[in-house]
Design an enzyme around this catalytic site. Structure first.
Site, PDB file in Angstrom:
ATOM      1  N   GLY A  33       0.839  -1.201   0.000  1.00 14.89           N
ATOM      2  CA  GLY A  33       0.000   0.000   0.000  1.00 14.89           C
ATOM      3  C   GLY A  33       0.873   1.249   0.000  1.00 14.89           C
ATOM      4  O   GLY A  33       0.702   2.158  -0.820  1.00 14.89           O
ATOM      5  N   HIS A  34       1.845   1.275   0.916  1.00 16.00           N
ATOM      6  CA  HIS A  34       2.781   2.408   0.956  1.00 16.00           C
ATOM      7  C   HIS A  34       3.561   2.487  -0.362  1.00 16.00           C
ATOM      8  O   HIS A  34       3.780   3.575  -0.898  1.00 16.00           O
ATOM      9  CB  HIS A  34       3.798   2.232   2.089  1.00 16.00           C
ATOM     10  N   GLN A  58      -0.472  11.389  17.793  1.00 18.97           N
ATOM     11  CA  GLN A  58      -1.749  10.990  17.193  1.00 18.97           C
ATOM     12  C   GLN A  58      -2.300   9.702  17.814  1.00 18.97           C
ATOM     13  O   GLN A  58      -3.314   9.185  17.382  1.00 18.97           O
ATOM     14  CB  GLN A  58      -1.630  10.852  15.667  1.00 18.97           C
ATOM     15  N   GLN A 158      -8.789  10.925   7.003  1.00 19.20           N
ATOM     16  CA  GLN A 158      -7.512  11.634   7.110  1.00 19.20           C
ATOM     17  C   GLN A 158      -7.242  12.482   5.861  1.00 19.20           C
ATOM     18  O   GLN A 158      -6.892  13.659   5.950  1.00 19.20           O
ATOM     19  CB  GLN A 158      -6.397  10.604   7.308  1.00 19.20           C
TER      20      GLN A 158
HETATM   21  P1  AMP Z   1       0.483   4.774   7.684  1.00 15.76           P
HETATM   22  O1  AMP Z   1       1.892   4.302   7.649  1.00 15.76           O
HETATM   23  O2  AMP Z   1      -0.495   3.726   8.108  1.00 15.76           O
HETATM   24  O3  AMP Z   1       0.310   6.083   8.404  1.00 15.76           O
HETATM   25  O4  AMP Z   1       0.096   5.083   6.177  1.00 15.76           O
HETATM   26  C1  AMP Z   1       0.854   5.971   5.410  1.00 15.76           C
HETATM   27  C2  AMP Z   1       0.103   6.267   4.131  1.00 15.76           C
HETATM   28  O5  AMP Z   1      -0.090   5.047   3.415  1.00 15.76           O
HETATM   29  C3  AMP Z   1      -1.287   6.866   4.374  1.00 15.76           C
HETATM   30  O6  AMP Z   1      -1.521   7.906   3.434  1.00 15.76           O
HETATM   31  C4  AMP Z   1      -2.196   5.686   4.158  1.00 15.76           C
HETATM   32  O7  AMP Z   1      -3.488   6.054   3.732  1.00 15.76           O
HETATM   33  C5  AMP Z   1      -1.449   4.935   3.062  1.00 15.76           C
HETATM   34  N1  AMP Z   1      -1.869   3.534   3.056  1.00 15.76           N
HETATM   35  C6  AMP Z   1      -1.885   2.671   4.107  1.00 15.76           C
HETATM   36  N2  AMP Z   1      -2.401   1.484   3.736  1.00 15.76           N
HETATM   37  C7  AMP Z   1      -2.717   1.590   2.426  1.00 15.76           C
HETATM   38  C8  AMP Z   1      -3.293   0.720   1.459  1.00 15.76           C
HETATM   39  N3  AMP Z   1      -3.652  -0.523   1.775  1.00 15.76           N
HETATM   40  N4  AMP Z   1      -3.455   1.166   0.201  1.00 15.76           N
HETATM   41  C9  AMP Z   1      -3.089   2.436  -0.123  1.00 15.76           C
HETATM   42  N5  AMP Z   1      -2.543   3.320   0.724  1.00 15.76           N
HETATM   43  C10 AMP Z   1      -2.370   2.905   1.983  1.00 15.76           C
END
Ligand code: AMP
Length: 285
Positions: A33-34, A58, A158
């Site tokens: 995802g990242h 947060q 968010q």
């Molecule tokens: P986090 O590390 O959970 O704060 O996520 C960092 C970024 O990655 C944020 O903008 C999330 O929305 C994005 N993100 C997390 N999981 C996914 C996913 N499965 N698909 C797309 N983007 C994601």
């Protein structure tokens, strides 16, 4: 390159004057995802910065800040493979020096998004969460000074709030929203999936199943929000502790009685004590 201090980032930023810079803010434990955000940033920017920072402000007092997965070596390796130009991994006291890693009584200014946007969905149970998110994102924007910031639709509330923040405060950063990446099973990728057992991962499919079923019902012509929400109950067992299921306007988060092409369905549910979120647009992405 790996930077731990603001000075190092500023130096790089100076070197990159005139180039198009993209920032992908993350809390690390990177997954596909990242990486999809990073790939998109690589496509449209000259230089890509990834921040890896588990932002203490947060997390609520009873949340998983201490046990949140921290895998910086692996994250750095993945970023290097993707051609990321700079990984910024500050310590909490680098980001919040006055309070030794937290907001202090001396912190005069932080971002407090409007009640309307935070008093629902994740903000309802995670009090102060979006203050922490907006504050750290604005600080990262000020440190890195990117032209574009990349965020996932996975955290829909968010990204909506961040879009409003940059608009309201005239922050010169374009917000690029990227689609949700899922496992083949339908489970949305999340760093928190690591907490789930194999059995728990199967139970966690309930989120995407509920969302897909609501979309299928909508496509068949059911638009009554209460009726659409009602369909979820057939999927839930005592393994699922649902926190919310909402159908709202995807741009304003306003409630509607009838779903339409601008509706988003959002769900938060605990499985094995792990809080998972997911969402789906009823209209075109
Ligand atoms: P986090 O590390 O959970 O704060 O996520 C960092 C970024 O990655 C944020 O903008 C999330 O929305 C994005 N993100 C997390 N999981 C996914 C996913 N499965 N698909 C797309 N983007 C994601």
């Amino acid at each position: 390159m790996l930077a731990h201090t603001i000075e190092e980032v500023r130096e790089k930023r100076q070197e990159w004057k005139g180039l198009k810079i993209g920032l992908v803010p993350t809390m690390g434990a990177l997954h596909e995802g990242h990486l999809s955000l990073i790939k998109k940033a690589k496509e449209v920017c000259d230089k890509v910065v990834v921040s890896v920072f588990v932002n203490p402000i947060q997390f609520g007092p009873s949340e998983d800040y201490d046990k949140y997965p921290r895998t910086l070596d692996k994250d750095y390796e993945l970023c290097t493979k993707e051609g990321v130009d700079l990984v910024f991994a500050p310590s909490p006291s680098c980001m919040y020096p006055e309070g030794n890693g937290k907001l202090s009584n001396d912190t005069l200014t932080y971002v407090c998004p409007p009640f309307f946007y935070v008093n629902k969905l994740c903000g309802k149970t995670r009090v102060g969460h979006f203050d922490g998110v907006c504050t750290v994102v604005l600080k990262l924007f000020n440190i890195v000074q990117p032209d574009l910031g990349f965020f996932g639709q996975k955290d829909a509330q968010q990204v909506i709030i961040i879009k409003k923040m940059v608009r309201d405060l005239n922050v010169p950063v374009k917000i690029v929203q990227c689609p949700i990446v899922r496992e083949e099973s339908g489970l949305a990728l999340s760093s928190r999936n690591k907490y789930l057992s194999e059995e728990g991962k199967k139970e966690a499919l309930v989120l995407s199943r509920i969302l897909n079923n609501i979309k299928a019902c909508y496509n068949k012509g059911i638009t009554d929000v209460a009726a659409l929400k009602e369909t979820a109950y057939g999927f839930l067992t005592d393994k699922h502790d649902m926190e919310y299921l909402e159908i709202l306007d995807r741009n304003t988060l306003e409630e509607k009685s009838k779903a339409d092409k601008d509706s988003i369905v959002l769900i938060a549910c605990r499985v094995e004590g792990v809080r998972l979120i997911d969402n789906i647009y009823l209209g075109e992405g």
